[in-house]
Design an enzyme around this catalytic site. Sequence first.
Site, short mmCIF file in Angstrom:
data_model
loop_
_atom_site.label_atom_id
_atom_site.label_comp_id
_atom_site.label_asym_id
_atom_site.label_seq_id
_atom_site.Cartn_x
_atom_site.Cartn_y
_atom_site.Cartn_z
N TYR A 47 -2.40 -0.99 10.23
CA TYR A 47 -2.46 -0.68 8.84
C TYR A 47 -1.11 -0.94 8.31
O TYR A 47 -0.88 -2.04 7.56
CB TYR A 47 -3.64 -0.57 7.66
N SER A 105 1.23 -1.18 -0.20
CA SER A 105 -0.24 -0.05 -0.40
C SER A 105 0.82 1.39 0.28
O SER A 105 2.15 1.76 -0.02
CB SER A 105 -0.59 0.16 1.37
N1 LIG Z 1 -8.48 -0.71 -2.94
C1 LIG Z 1 -7.56 0.39 -2.95
O1 LIG Z 1 -7.62 1.40 -2.96
C2 LIG Z 1 -6.07 -0.54 -2.31
C3 LIG Z 1 -5.02 0.65 -1.94
C4 LIG Z 1 -3.10 -0.01 -1.26
C5 LIG Z 1 -3.31 -0.76 -1.13
N2 LIG Z 1 -5.08 -2.58 -1.28
C6 LIG Z 1 -4.97 -3.55 -1.59
O2 LIG Z 1 -4.64 -4.46 -2.18
C7 LIG Z 1 -5.37 -5.68 -0.95
C8 LIG Z 1 -6.78 -5.61 -1.77
O3 LIG Z 1 -7.90 -4.70 -1.84
P1 LIG Z 1 -9.35 -4.39 -1.65
O4 LIG Z 1 -9.05 -2.83 -2.30
O5 LIG Z 1 -9.68 -4.80 -3.27
O6 LIG Z 1 -10.06 -5.12 -0.67
P2 LIG Z 1 -11.83 -5.18 -0.41
O7 LIG Z 1 -12.48 -5.10 -0.91
O8 LIG Z 1 -12.02 -5.03 0.92
O9 LIG Z 1 -11.56 -6.88 -0.21
C9 LIG Z 1 -10.64 -7.24 0.48
C10 LIG Z 1 -10.86 -9.21 0.46
O10 LIG Z 1 -9.87 -10.02 1.33
C11 LIG Z 1 -10.57 -10.96 2.16
N3 LIG Z 1 -10.61 -10.81 3.19
C12 LIG Z 1 -10.61 -10.34 4.15
N4 LIG Z 1 -10.75 -10.68 5.13
C13 LIG Z 1 -10.58 -11.47 5.12
C14 LIG Z 1 -9.81 -12.73 6.34
N5 LIG Z 1 -10.28 -12.93 7.42
N6 LIG Z 1 -9.89 -14.15 5.45
C15 LIG Z 1 -10.02 -14.16 3.94
N7 LIG Z 1 -10.39 -13.33 3.23
C16 LIG Z 1 -10.16 -12.44 3.87
C17 LIG Z 1 -12.76 -9.85 1.63
O11 LIG Z 1 -13.36 -11.17 2.10
P3 LIG Z 1 -14.81 -11.45 2.41
O12 LIG Z 1 -15.20 -9.93 1.48
O13 LIG Z 1 -15.20 -11.98 2.52
O14 LIG Z 1 -14.92 -10.40 3.66
C18 LIG Z 1 -11.91 -9.68 0.05
O15 LIG Z 1 -12.37 -10.02 -0.90
C19 LIG Z 1 -6.18 -5.69 0.32
O16 LIG Z 1 -4.48 -6.67 0.80
C20 LIG Z 1 -5.42 -4.24 0.11
O17 LIG Z 1 -4.61 -3.82 1.70
C21 LIG Z 1 -5.89 -1.30 -1.52
#
Ligand SMILES: NC(=O)c1ccc[n+]([C@@H]2O[C@H](COP(=O)([O-])OP(=O)(O)OC[C@H]3O[C@@H](n4cnc5c(N)ncnc54)[C@H](OP(=O)(O)O)[C@@H]3O)[C@@H](O)[C@H]2O)c1
Length: 245
Positions: free
Chosen positions: A166, A153
């Site tokens: 985080y 991130s």
């Molecule tokens: N979106 C951004 O702007 C952004 C920016 C920087 C970094 N990131 C990183 O990108 C990655 C994906 O993020 P995203 O934005 O796509 O987030 P998201 O939409 O919240 O999706 C997160 C995913 O992780 C799963 N997850 C969360 N807790 C879990 C657990 N305890 N066990 C198994 N699965 C779990 C969730 O499953 P459920 O839906 O079943 O809970 C969901 O499928 C993350 O590592 C995040 O830190 C995102």
Amino acid sequence: MFNYSIKDASLTNKTILITGAGAGIGRTAAITYAKLGATVILLGKTVSKLEAVYDEIIALGLPQPAIIPLDLKGATKQNYIDMASTISGQFGHLDGALLNASTLGELSPFTQINEEMFTDVMNVNVTAQFLLAQALIPTLLLAPKASLVFTSSGVGNQGRAYWGPYSMSKFATEGMTQVIADEYDTSTLRTNAINPGATNTNMRSCAFPAEDKSEIAQPEDIMPLYVYLMSDDSVDVNGQIIKAQ
Ligand SMILES: NC(=O)c1ccc[n+]([C@@H]2O[C@H](COP(=O)([O-])OP(=O)(O)OC[C@H]3O[C@@H](n4cnc5c(N)ncnc54)[C@H](OP(=O)(O)O)[C@@H]3O)[C@@H](O)[C@H]2O)c1
């Protein structure tokens, strides 16, 4: 955006595990990989979300995926070992693992960080990634060329006020990426991390609820880097933290 032209069928015959495959970036990565010919293994917490992705992939006539329901918060070392042995038993080897799932926890002033929340974030974002990587590396090493991809991130190498656990967890992720990359530098395994940048998902909405979502990237927009790191075009890339935007 990361400059890479996605090539048709570039992931044919590859088996790729995606964590957090039920929503957000992981969901889009799983469908994108399947469209490029990969057999995808969908790991996540909420079974109904994984089933919806499975159904979408089948409806498109793509290679049949597998589902692994697992809550990274409560999973044990033995769960990961069993998972890796199921994967090697069923598929023989793993060509790629996208360790994408993570949790934001709560943004709060440092002195008010709740200890339980801190522990949960570290469990999901650090301990589970460590145990997953430890269990999967032997199966990845069975592939002719394998790619392990962590997810960092913008706060993973520059701390930011109120992003406490985080941010700290993503520093650990970047450290883990570099440790593994260095250890396996002369092997067939490459290890890198992606910094997706601001992307329209549930996690982003939790952190920035008032943001205009049309102003930020959609998960589909950032896929060039996700595909590049799983494709053979990146075989010589190791130990890098790369921005998707
Ligand atoms: N979106 C951004 O702007 C952004 C920016 C920087 C970094 N990131 C990183 O990108 C990655 C994906 O993020 P995203 O934005 O796509 O987030 P998201 O939409 O919240 O999706 C997160 C995913 O992780 C799963 N997850 C969360 N807790 C879990 C657990 N305890 N066990 C198994 N699965 C779990 C969730 O499953 P459920 O839906 O079943 O809970 C969901 O499928 C993350 O590592 C995040 O830190 C995102």
